[in-house]
Write an enzyme that holds these catalytic residues in place. Structure first.
Site, PDB file in Angstrom:
ATOM      1  N   GLY A  88       0.812  -1.204   0.000  1.00  0.00           N
ATOM      2  CA  GLY A  88       0.000   0.000   0.000  1.00  0.00           C
ATOM      3  C   GLY A  88       0.846   1.254   0.000  1.00  0.00           C
ATOM      4  N   SER A  89       1.977   1.208   0.662  1.00  0.00           N
ATOM      5  CA  SER A  89       2.892   2.361   0.660  1.00  0.00           C
ATOM      6  C   SER A  89       3.408   2.627  -0.746  1.00  0.00           C
ATOM      7  CB  SER A  89       4.064   2.099   1.604  1.00  0.00           C
ATOM      8  OG  SER A  89       3.613   1.878   2.916  1.00  0.00           O
ATOM      9  N   ASP A 196      -7.499   1.751   4.062  1.00  0.00           N
ATOM     10  CA  ASP A 196      -8.238   1.287   5.231  1.00  0.00           C
ATOM     11  C   ASP A 196      -9.735   1.203   4.971  1.00  0.00           C
ATOM     12  OD1 ASP A 196      -5.866   1.248   6.577  1.00  0.00           O
ATOM     13  OD2 ASP A 196      -6.211   3.091   7.699  1.00  0.00           O
ATOM     14  N   SER A 221      -4.235  -1.323   0.180  1.00  0.00           N
ATOM     15  CA  SER A 221      -3.178  -2.137   0.765  1.00  0.00           C
ATOM     16  C   SER A 221      -3.711  -3.536   1.024  1.00  0.00           C
ATOM     17  CB  SER A 221      -2.699  -1.524   2.085  1.00  0.00           C
ATOM     18  OG  SER A 221      -1.820  -2.419   2.756  1.00  0.00           O
ATOM     19  N   HIS A 226      -5.345  -5.791   6.712  1.00  0.00           N
ATOM     20  CA  HIS A 226      -6.322  -5.033   5.922  1.00  0.00           C
ATOM     21  C   HIS A 226      -7.516  -5.885   5.497  1.00  0.00           C
ATOM     22  CE1 HIS A 226      -4.319  -1.091   5.568  1.00  0.00           C
ATOM     23  NE2 HIS A 226      -3.242  -1.813   5.884  1.00  0.00           N
ATOM     24  N   ASN A 294      10.866  -0.439  -9.555  1.00  0.00           N
ATOM     25  CA  ASN A 294      10.292  -1.754  -9.817  1.00  0.00           C
ATOM     26  C   ASN A 294       9.488  -2.130  -8.579  1.00  0.00           C
ATOM     27  OD1 ASN A 294       9.559  -4.341 -10.426  1.00  0.00           O
ATOM     28  ND2 ASN A 294      11.613  -5.201 -10.321  1.00  0.00           N
TER      29      ASN A 294
END
Length: 445
Positions: A88-89, A196, A221, A226, A294
């Site tokens: 998710g980041s 979220d 994410s 999650h 990547n």
């Protein structure tokens, strides 16, 4: 022969799941002894079978399962395009990076441009802005929704504003109608951090839409806590073809070519491009249009996601049921807590149940959190609380690297007095009732 071996391995995999994983999953809950996790994996043999099946292909990068997931996810959420990434980041990084592409011309976010957001939440909604050299402009949140105070949007606006990038807090949609109207009025990008809130819905322009489909680009994410998981993993999704092509480039080393892994010459003119200052006929697979990365997933991660995605509607129902059971069970404790409320015109797919200890309560957050943890009930803060208070901002204090519009009174309040409990699908009614019982027990003491 391959099919025969796969069937044998599938049978053995299911047997292993039943003899090893299932007994742990089916363990009865014992009050005071069993751990009440705030979140966790909910899976059965189907995820394990898919994982093993993908490993037999030994196609270690993005492949057939990733392609299936992207198509199925887009169909579920209601977008034209989905791109899988490794977290998710990374999804937030790619979503923001896409808006810095020179191909966007006058709408390109450049160094020094401003992006409106909030300090209450997870750092990776803000980090890409700072890392690029743009300026986050942070405003306060409103209680009891814990989302951006939309009354501060105009105050945060400046001639340098190019975008709004905010999260739906713990599954509760922010006021999408007001925020999107603001962005449309001022020609701003809207990035929805949906990490979220997967499965949350909002009544936008007369119809119910999933969060993540109103803004220009959105993220999810698939980390284990999650709404669904691949172990590690995330997604970037959008409607527009242009943003899809840009985001894909940033995800795939920054290359100009859009061929999937293992395929060549999708465009039909691989050796007939003239871009940059390269010689004519330079291989398009090795022409780069962005400063990319990547950040792809492996097909083994995607294989787990394919099985999880089929369970997602039931996961969403369970989260809503558990949240409502907690809300009903604690409804008469408003003397002590700010109890959470869904945003108007929304149907949240809750990630957690937020509680803010009131100033006149005769106990602190520390005291109740320690009591619950002693009873083996996991708690969590609202992530960073006020991100600006963290050591990472020491180097930015007193500089023009960020800006605050108005006060952050509620953000600091959340930092000092708020915590949350889990509502994930692995919780039974007995577990939820145990949490309610222990909170009430603490209050009586």
């Amino acid at each position: 022969m391959d099919r025969t071996f796969r069937e044998i391995i599938k049978g053995n995999t299911i047997s292993h799941f039943n003899s090893y994983h299932k007994k742990n999953i089916d363990q009865p809950f014992v009050e005071g002894s069993s751990r009440v996790s705030y979140a966790g994996r909910v899976f059965d043999e189907k995820e394990v079978v898919n994982l093993v099946d993908s490993s037999l292909d030994f196609w270690l990068t993005t492949g057939r399962y990733a392609e299936e997931f992207e198509k199925t996810f887009s169909k579920f959420i209601g977008t034209r395009h989905t791109l899988l990434v490794n977290s998710g980041s990374s999804a937030n990084l790619i979503a923001f990076s896409a808006l810095t592409s020179p191909s966007l011309k006058d709408r390109q976010i450049k160094k020094g441009d401003e992006v409106i957001g909030v300090a209450a939440g997870f750092p990776t909604t803000i980090n890409p802005i700072l890392q690029y050299g743009a300026v986050p402009v942070l405003v306060d949140i409103s209680l009891p929704t814990y989302n951006i105070d939309v009354n501060l949007l105009e105050q945060a606006l400046s001639p340098k504003t190019k975008a709004v990038m905010i999260a739906h807090s713990l599954g509760n949609p922010f006021d999408l109608q007001t925020v999107k109207d603001f962005c449309t009025k001022h020609n701003l990008w809207l990035v929805e951090d949906n990490c979220d809130a997967l499965g949350s819905r909002y009544y936008y322009n007369g119809e119910w839409k999933y969060t993540g489909t109103v803004g220009d680009i959105a993220t999810s994410s698939f980390y284990p806590p999650h709404h669904m998981t691949m172990g590690e993993g995330g997604a970037v999704y959008m409607q527009g073809n242009r943003l899809k092509k840009i985001a894909e480039s940033y995800r795939d080393w920054g290359r100009d070519c859009w061929c999937p892994s293992g395929k060549d010459n999708t465009c039909g003119k691989r050796f007939n491009w003239e871009l940059g200052e390269l010689p004519h006929a330079y291989d398009h697979k090795y022409i780069y249009s962005h400063l990319g990365y990547n950040l792809k997933v492996t097909d083994m991660q995607a294989a787990i996601g394919v099985a999880q995605l089929k369970k997602l509607p039931d996961f969403i129902k369970a989260r809503r049921k558990n949240w409502q059971r907690l809300r009903d069970g604690l409804a008469d404790l408003e003397e002590f807590f700010v109890l959470p409320e869904p945003t108007r015109n929304s149907e949240p797919s809750w990630f957690g149940f937020l509680l803010t200890v009131k100033d006149n309560a005769k106990f602190s957050r520390k005291e109740i959190v320690e009591y619950l943890e002693e009873k083996r009930i996991q708690t969590r803060m609202l992530f960073a609380g006020n991100y600006l208070r963290h050591p990472v901002f020491d180097e930015f204090r007193g500089t023009s690297a960020y800006r605050v519009a108005g006060s952050l009174e509620n953000t600091d309040r959340v930092m000092n007095h708020t915590f949350w409990l889990g509502v994930y699908p692995g919780m039974s009614d007995m577990i939820v009732d145990y949490m309610i019982e222990k909170i009430r027990e603490f209050i009586k003491k």
